[in-house]
Design a protein around this motif. Structure first.
Motif: not given
Length: 165
Positions: A49-50, A82-89, A91-96, A153-159
């Motif tokens: 996911e990252v 297996s929810c979206t927050g765990t498996q998508r949001l 890893p995207q937060v960590v990568k960003t 796909s907007n994690v970067d903006t949220l952060i």
């Protein structure tokens, strides 16, 4: 003989009553390192996911410029969800944050079984849902990244928005 029976009956009743005591286990959050996330059995989905996410370079620059050593991010995640927050949001937060050059010592990730697990910030944070994302500035909670604002796909903006607060 009656005394012996009474004693044995008392011991038996005591043993039965002791067995009825509430033995609910108390779970404690486990802090994870980046290495743990890439190797732990409960997080086998994490590296994939990252690698699947590419944050917006402009938002990464905003985060890089705004995230000082007076800040840190604390994340609580349940690996088996297996929810979206765990498996998508998550890893995207960590990568960003990683791409923005945020020092790994300023990113605290805790693996929990549920919202009632003991954790280091329980005097200030009551978990009500997982995953949960908090930003601290000068040891004060300033922001909570809410999954309700996540579009996929907007994690970067949220952060970047959270850094501005």
């Amino acid at each position: 003989m009656n005394t012996l029976r009474t004693l044995l009956l008392s011991l038996l009743c005591s043993a039965v009553l002791a067995g009825c005591a509430d033995q609910t286990p108390e779970y404690v959050a486990q802090r994870l390192t980046m290495r743990d996330l890439n190797t732990a059995a409960g997080y086998v989905w994490f590296p994939m996911e990252v690698n699947a996410y590419t944050p917006n370079p402009a938002m990464v620059d905003v985060i890089r410029q705004g995230f000082g050593t007076d800040r840190k991010v604390v994340i609580y995640v349940r690996p088996t969800c297996s929810c979206t927050g765990t498996q998508r949001l998550f890893p995207q937060v960590v990568k960003t944050l990683t791409e923005a050059g945020v020092d790994s010592t300023l990113i605290e990730i805790y693996s929990v079984r549920g919202t009632t697990d003991r954790h280091p910030y329980q005097d200030r944070i009551t978990l009500s849902k997982l995953p949960a994302f908090y930003q601290f500035r000068n040891d004060v909670i300033t922001t909570f990244i809410d999954e309700a604002n996540y579009s996929g796909s907007n994690v970067d903006t949220l952060i970047a928005q959270a850094i501005g607060r």
